[in-house]
Each structure stands twice: as C-alpha cells, then as structure tokens.
Design a protein around this motif. Structure first.
Motif, PDB file in Angstrom:
ATOM      1  N   VAL A  85     -18.860  29.617   3.735  1.00  0.00           N
ATOM      2  CA  VAL A  85     -17.835  30.411   3.085  1.00  0.00           C
ATOM      3  C   VAL A  85     -16.804  29.482   2.429  1.00  0.00           C
ATOM      4  N   VAL A  86     -16.420  28.454   3.168  1.00  0.00           N
ATOM      5  CA  VAL A  86     -15.561  27.426   2.575  1.00  0.00           C
ATOM      6  C   VAL A  86     -16.041  26.058   3.041  1.00  0.00           C
ATOM      7  N   GLU A  87     -15.791  25.078   2.216  1.00  0.00           N
ATOM      8  CA  GLU A  87     -16.058  23.705   2.605  1.00  0.00           C
ATOM      9  C   GLU A  87     -15.265  23.422   3.881  1.00  0.00           C
ATOM     10  N   ALA A  88     -15.867  22.722   4.821  1.00  0.00           N
ATOM     11  CA  ALA A  88     -15.210  22.477   6.107  1.00  0.00           C
ATOM     12  C   ALA A  88     -13.822  21.876   5.916  1.00  0.00           C
ATOM     13  N   GLY A  89     -12.850  22.481   6.581  1.00  0.00           N
ATOM     14  CA  GLY A  89     -11.490  21.945   6.535  1.00  0.00           C
ATOM     15  C   GLY A  89     -10.747  22.214   5.247  1.00  0.00           C
ATOM     16  N   ARG A  90     -11.256  23.113   4.433  1.00  0.00           N
ATOM     17  CA  ARG A  90     -10.620  23.320   3.133  1.00  0.00           C
ATOM     18  C   ARG A  90     -10.420  24.792   2.833  1.00  0.00           C
ATOM     19  N   LEU A  91      -9.968  25.541   3.825  1.00  0.00           N
ATOM     20  CA  LEU A  91      -9.751  26.965   3.585  1.00  0.00           C
ATOM     21  C   LEU A  91      -8.619  27.187   2.592  1.00  0.00           C
ATOM     22  N   ALA A 111       2.494  16.698   4.850  1.00  0.00           N
ATOM     23  CA  ALA A 111       3.378  17.501   5.693  1.00  0.00           C
ATOM     24  C   ALA A 111       2.768  18.881   5.970  1.00  0.00           C
ATOM     25  N   LEU A 112       2.059  19.415   5.005  1.00  0.00           N
ATOM     26  CA  LEU A 112       1.460  20.738   5.167  1.00  0.00           C
ATOM     27  C   LEU A 112       0.119  20.691   5.884  1.00  0.00           C
ATOM     28  N   ASP A 113      -0.543  19.565   5.752  1.00  0.00           N
ATOM     29  CA  ASP A 113      -1.933  19.495   6.173  1.00  0.00           C
ATOM     30  C   ASP A 113      -2.144  19.876   7.636  1.00  0.00           C
ATOM     31  N   VAL A 114      -1.300  19.374   8.519  1.00  0.00           N
ATOM     32  CA  VAL A 114      -1.467  19.655   9.943  1.00  0.00           C
ATOM     33  C   VAL A 114      -1.391  21.164  10.191  1.00  0.00           C
ATOM     34  N   THR A 115      -0.395  21.791   9.590  1.00  0.00           N
ATOM     35  CA  THR A 115      -0.231  23.235   9.793  1.00  0.00           C
ATOM     36  C   THR A 115      -1.417  24.023   9.253  1.00  0.00           C
ATOM     37  N   LEU A 116      -1.854  23.686   8.065  1.00  0.00           N
ATOM     38  CA  LEU A 116      -2.952  24.442   7.472  1.00  0.00           C
ATOM     39  C   LEU A 116      -4.239  24.237   8.263  1.00  0.00           C
ATOM     40  N   GLN A 117      -4.440  23.018   8.756  1.00  0.00           N
ATOM     41  CA  GLN A 117      -5.610  22.778   9.594  1.00  0.00           C
ATOM     42  C   GLN A 117      -5.539  23.611  10.865  1.00  0.00           C
TER      43      GLN A 117
ATOM     44  N   MET B   1     -14.808  31.172  -0.309  1.00  0.00           N
ATOM     45  CA  MET B   1     -13.879  30.860  -1.397  1.00  0.00           C
ATOM     46  C   MET B   1     -12.518  30.472  -0.834  1.00  0.00           C
ATOM     47  N   GLN B   2     -11.878  29.555  -1.507  1.00  0.00           N
ATOM     48  CA  GLN B   2     -10.602  29.050  -0.997  1.00  0.00           C
ATOM     49  C   GLN B   2      -9.463  30.033  -1.202  1.00  0.00           C
ATOM     50  N   ILE B   3      -8.464  29.902  -0.310  1.00  0.00           N
ATOM     51  CA  ILE B   3      -7.219  30.611  -0.498  1.00  0.00           C
ATOM     52  C   ILE B   3      -6.468  29.950  -1.649  1.00  0.00           C
ATOM     53  N   SER B   4      -5.926  30.778  -2.524  1.00  0.00           N
ATOM     54  CA  SER B   4      -5.280  30.284  -3.739  1.00  0.00           C
ATOM     55  C   SER B   4      -4.241  29.196  -3.473  1.00  0.00           C
ATOM     56  N   SER B   5      -4.182  28.233  -4.362  1.00  0.00           N
ATOM     57  CA  SER B   5      -3.207  27.151  -4.223  1.00  0.00           C
ATOM     58  C   SER B   5      -1.787  27.639  -4.500  1.00  0.00           C
ATOM     59  N   ARG B   6      -1.651  28.887  -4.923  1.00  0.00           N
ATOM     60  CA  ARG B   6      -0.299  29.447  -5.085  1.00  0.00           C
ATOM     61  C   ARG B   6       0.531  29.251  -3.830  1.00  0.00           C
ATOM     62  N   PHE B   7      -0.118  29.405  -2.699  1.00  0.00           N
ATOM     63  CA  PHE B   7       0.618  29.282  -1.450  1.00  0.00           C
ATOM     64  C   PHE B   7       1.204  27.882  -1.275  1.00  0.00           C
ATOM     65  N   SER B   8       0.384  26.863  -1.435  1.00  0.00           N
ATOM     66  CA  SER B   8       0.918  25.512  -1.229  1.00  0.00           C
ATOM     67  C   SER B   8       1.917  25.144  -2.323  1.00  0.00           C
ATOM     68  N   VAL B   9       1.707  25.665  -3.527  1.00  0.00           N
ATOM     69  CA  VAL B   9       2.682  25.418  -4.584  1.00  0.00           C
ATOM     70  C   VAL B   9       4.013  26.082  -4.236  1.00  0.00           C
TER      71      VAL B   9
END
Lengths: 148, 148
Positions: A85-91, A111-117, B1-9
DNA sequence: GCTTATTGTAACAATAGCGGTTACAGTAGG
DNA sequence: CCTACTGTAACCGCTATTGTTACAATAAGC
C-alpha cells in the motif's frame, strides 16, 4: 488521500480462501471477483502480490488457490505489507527539498520524522494485532446472527 | 498511496510562524515558499485551510500572518485535520459494493471496520500527542548542535 | 487618497496512481 | 489434446496532487 482499497480487497480474498469448503465450487478469480464485485484481473493482480509475499499458493490453469499458512498466523499487517500500500516507512509524504539556508527548512524533516514514524508504526501495530482468523470468525458470527 | 505532503508543509509553515521574531523580515507567502522550496500559491492555499480551521489569522495585503494559539496547544492532529488529508474516518479505502449474495461479501465491511478505525485512531493519537512547540524546540535544538 | 505589496482565488498543465477492461500467451488437469 | 484458468501487458478514464500564471481585492504606510 486514501490508502488503496487493494488492502481491503486482499483481506476479502483471503477470507474467501480461509472460509472455503471442499464442497464449494472452485474459487477462481472470476468467482472471487463476483464476491468483491470487481474485475477478475484486479483479483489476479492482488493474488500475484499475495503470492509474491508467500501468503498464498496459486497453481495456474485448474490448479486452484490455497493459503500457505493457517489463518490464525496471518496478520492484517502481513496483508498490508503484501499489497505494498505504501513503501515501507513512507506513509507520510514530505516536500522533497526544503531550503537548507533556513533553520526550519534545514531541520524540519528530521524533527518531524520521529513523530511520523511513530504514527505509522502505531497504525501498523493495530493491524499486526488482528489475524485473518479473527476476521473470518467475525464474518461467520455476523452471518449467523444475520441468518437467524 | 502516500498521505499528501500538505500536512508536512503545513507543519513547516506553522513552525516558521511559531519561531518568527519581530526583528525578522516579514513572513510573506513568498518567503515561506522559499523555505519550503515551492510556489507561493501552494503556501497560500494551505494557509487558507489553516485559517479556516482557526489555527492562523491571515490579514490581506501587508497585514501579516499570526498563530491564533500558543504553539504548545496546537497539536499535529489539529494540523492534520486542518489540511483535510483524509475525510474523517476514511483513511482506508474500501471496495464500494461487495456482493451481498456472498457471506463474505455481505459482512466483510463491518468485520473490517472496527480494526481499520482503531488503526486510524492509533495513528491520529500519536499526532495528537505532539505539539507544534515540541517540533520547534526540536528544530532549535538541532540547529544549536548543527551550528555549534 | 494613492501607491504598492500582498493575499485570495480561479484556471490550467503535468504528473501519478488507481480501478477497470480487453486481449492473449502460457499452463496444467482431466 | 482440450479446455479452463492464470499471468501479464497495454490501454482508458478518473481523481488528487503539485506547480504555475494571471488578476482582482485589500489594507498598510506614506
């Protein structure tokens, strides 16, 4: 944007396989497509991914399709991973190249990466905690109530 | 499919606003776009969503843009919801109309629904547990290390 | 009040992924 | 050998996203 329906279709297909009785008519991609209400090729594409992940064995021609493991030891996370569904670790999508000349631009990603993971892992752990068997038991229970 | 980059932006933009010092040059959509490395219109669209959600106040012309709340009480879930990454409760796509004549087709949706909701909620709770302030503190810390 | 920089928004292009469909070669059961 | 089925390629239409240009509306500052 939504997570692809491939995942729920895959669970549907695996449920059909798990609940299959030898007295039933053979489970061809066409019959599965009839249950999901889609095109047989869509089913075959997903079966191909499930096969690649080792969850099912598909024998060409009139060979039939089988689960390779007990439903109790197939988790929904296995299925989720299988259909990529998504590439591993890249939702979460990130803007690719923030400006490193800006402090925020330079450090926002890490800074965001830890939270999103963590968020992604939390989702996956919920899927990991549910087995295909639990799904089919639930379906059977609802069917019993619905029929009675 | 990825969650839109709007969020991280959006988190990026809000971080810029949270870390803004009165001595800095004004934070126009063009300057923000420079940090994110995108087009100013993309920023203005996202600011429009953040404004609609009540997270920022944007004054047209040379009015400037401001957070309406302290960064400590803006959670990443607030941001996630503001940019409408997904319709509420619908992170996972489902095939619309499984065949009700089949037991699996009839009950698969309700059997899956609880699990998918839990998975989605688990993801959202992780976002709810992180504030904008935590993000900016993290950025500042990394910048201090990176500079020192 | 004018000027001017900025926002708000519409419109459009390019891209990408998805679900659906047709077509057909390959394959194994019977 | 037949036949039914799988595996896969190719293509369509749809939708969402990101980026871009253009321009009217707006208010700050002189």
């Amino acid at each position: 944007m939504q997570i692809s329906s491939r995942f729920s279709v895959a669970v549907h297909v695996l449920s059909l396989l798990a609940m299959y009785q030898p007295t039933d008519a053979p489970l061809t991609s066409e019959r599965m497509a009839g249950s999901v209400n889609t095109n047989p090729v869509v089913i075959r594409r997903i079966l191909g991914q499930l096969k690649k992940a080792g969850l099912v064995e598909v024998r060409p021609a009139a060979g039939g399709t089988f689960l390779t493991r007990q439903p109790a030891i197939i988790s929904l996370l296995d299925v989720y991973r299988a259909v990529e569904v998504v590439e591993a670790g890249r939702l979460f999508g990130m803007s690719e190249k923030p400006n490193p000349a800006c402090t925020v631009g330079r450090y926002i990603q890490s800074a965001l990466d830890v939270t999103l993971q963590r968020a992604q892992t939390a989702l996956e752990q919920e899927l990991a905690g549910v087995s295909l068997q639990q799904v089919t038991v639930d379906i059977a229970a609802k069917a019993a109530v619905g029929a009675g």
